[in-house]
Design a protein around this motif. Structure first.
Motif, PDB file in Angstrom:
ATOM      1  N   PRO A  88      45.986  41.504  41.887  1.00 53.41           N
ATOM      2  CA  PRO A  88      45.622  40.993  43.212  1.00 53.41           C
ATOM      3  C   PRO A  88      45.435  39.477  43.168  1.00 53.41           C
ATOM      4  N   ILE A  89      46.020  38.829  44.144  1.00 53.15           N
ATOM      5  CA  ILE A  89      45.828  37.389  44.347  1.00 53.15           C
ATOM      6  C   ILE A  89      45.165  37.233  45.703  1.00 53.15           C
ATOM      7  N   ARG A  90      44.023  36.573  45.725  1.00 51.19           N
ATOM      8  CA  ARG A  90      43.255  36.426  46.962  1.00 51.19           C
ATOM      9  C   ARG A  90      42.838  34.977  47.171  1.00 51.19           C
TER      10      ARG A  90
ATOM     11  N   TYR B 112      41.671  30.247  45.032  1.00 50.34           N
ATOM     12  CA  TYR B 112      42.354  31.522  44.803  1.00 50.34           C
ATOM     13  C   TYR B 112      41.773  32.233  43.594  1.00 50.34           C
ATOM     14  N   SER B 113      41.818  33.566  43.636  1.00 49.67           N
ATOM     15  CA  SER B 113      41.446  34.363  42.475  1.00 49.67           C
ATOM     16  C   SER B 113      42.618  35.248  42.076  1.00 49.67           C
ATOM     17  N   ILE B 114      42.721  35.467  40.778  1.00 50.13           N
ATOM     18  CA  ILE B 114      43.673  36.426  40.211  1.00 50.13           C
ATOM     19  C   ILE B 114      42.900  37.201  39.155  1.00 50.13           C
TER      20      ILE B 114
ATOM     21  N   ASN C 138      42.156  43.041  35.993  1.00 47.58           N
ATOM     22  CA  ASN C 138      41.460  44.325  35.913  1.00 47.58           C
ATOM     23  C   ASN C 138      40.984  44.899  37.236  1.00 47.58           C
ATOM     24  N   LYS C 139      40.626  44.046  38.131  1.00 49.08           N
ATOM     25  CA  LYS C 139      39.991  44.542  39.339  1.00 49.08           C
ATOM     26  C   LYS C 139      40.234  43.574  40.485  1.00 49.08           C
ATOM     27  N   GLU C 140      39.760  43.940  41.634  1.00 51.55           N
ATOM     28  CA  GLU C 140      39.955  43.124  42.823  1.00 51.55           C
ATOM     29  C   GLU C 140      39.193  41.808  42.756  1.00 51.55           C
ATOM     30  N   LYS C 141      37.946  41.849  42.307  1.00 50.23           N
ATOM     31  CA  LYS C 141      37.106  40.653  42.349  1.00 50.23           C
ATOM     32  C   LYS C 141      36.906  40.059  40.965  1.00 50.23           C
ATOM     33  N   ILE C 142      36.832  38.746  40.946  1.00 49.40           N
ATOM     34  CA  ILE C 142      36.474  38.065  39.710  1.00 49.40           C
ATOM     35  C   ILE C 142      34.978  37.790  39.734  1.00 49.40           C
ATOM     36  N   SER C 143      34.412  37.492  38.595  1.00 52.49           N
ATOM     37  CA  SER C 143      32.959  37.320  38.510  1.00 52.49           C
ATOM     38  C   SER C 143      32.501  36.039  39.201  1.00 52.49           C
TER      39      SER C 143
ATOM     40  N   ILE D 140      42.844  27.711  41.170  1.00 53.19           N
ATOM     41  CA  ILE D 140      43.089  29.110  40.842  1.00 53.19           C
ATOM     42  C   ILE D 140      42.118  29.512  39.735  1.00 53.19           C
ATOM     43  N   ALA D 141      41.379  30.566  39.970  1.00 53.14           N
ATOM     44  CA  ALA D 141      40.501  31.160  38.961  1.00 53.14           C
ATOM     45  C   ALA D 141      41.153  32.469  38.534  1.00 53.14           C
ATOM     46  N   HIS D 142      41.576  32.544  37.276  1.00 53.13           N
ATOM     47  CA  HIS D 142      42.330  33.700  36.794  1.00 53.13           C
ATOM     48  C   HIS D 142      41.611  34.357  35.623  1.00 53.13           C
TER      49      HIS D 142
END
Length: 154
Positions: A12-14, A29-31, A34-39, A68-70
């Motif tokens: 997921p890219i949000r 942006y987050s990528i 493992n899951k939808e949300k990053i910490s 971008i936070a990945h």
């Protein structure tokens, strides 16, 4: 020829938000692998690093860009990008251990680059910049660029 060890999995890219800092407007942006949300600590670290980078910028800048936070398999990557000189993008890349995302180091000068998911965001932002700013220089162009956001699973 090297044999691939992992199969491709969509991530997921949000676009989490547009935030303002010292007259700058940045998309975040987050990528995540493992899951939808990053910490939250990764989001906070990304903002802190972005704010440091943009304040040090002495380039002819629009004070616009995206970070971008990945959270990847092997590490946390933070990419800070801002538009300069009409059609140029300044980029810095950071990396930290998954278990200690606040222990970030700048890897820009090492030649470490972007992965396929980060490049997808970069391409989207390039197209949004061309469409909304370079090809449409109106009062609304900056707002249109900022509100053109990627939310996808690729």
């Amino acid at each position: 020829m090297k044999i691939l060890t992992d199969s491709y999995k969509k991530r997921p890219i949000r676009c989490l938000e547009i935030w303002e800092y010292d007259k700058w407007k940045m998309k975040l942006y987050s990528i995540s692998c493992n899951k939808e949300k990053i910490s939250k600590i990764v989001v906070d670290t990304t903002k802190r690093i972005t704010e440091q980078d943009i304040l040090e910028s002495k380039n002819n800048s629009y004070k616009l860009g995206f970070s971008i936070a990945h959270q990847a398999r092997e590490a946390v990557f933070i990419l800070v990008n801002w538009w300069i000189k009409d059609n140029m993008l300044r980029s810095h890349i950071y990396r930290s251990p998954l278990h200690s995302p606040e222990k970030i180091i700048n890897v820009t000068s090492t030649g470490e680059s972007m992965c396929i998911w980060e490049i997808y965001v970069l391409n989207f932002e390039r197209n949004a910049w061309v469409k909304h700013v370079l090809q449409n220089q109106s009062k609304e162009s900056i707002s249109n660029y900022l509100h053109c956001q990627l939310n996808d699973e690729i």
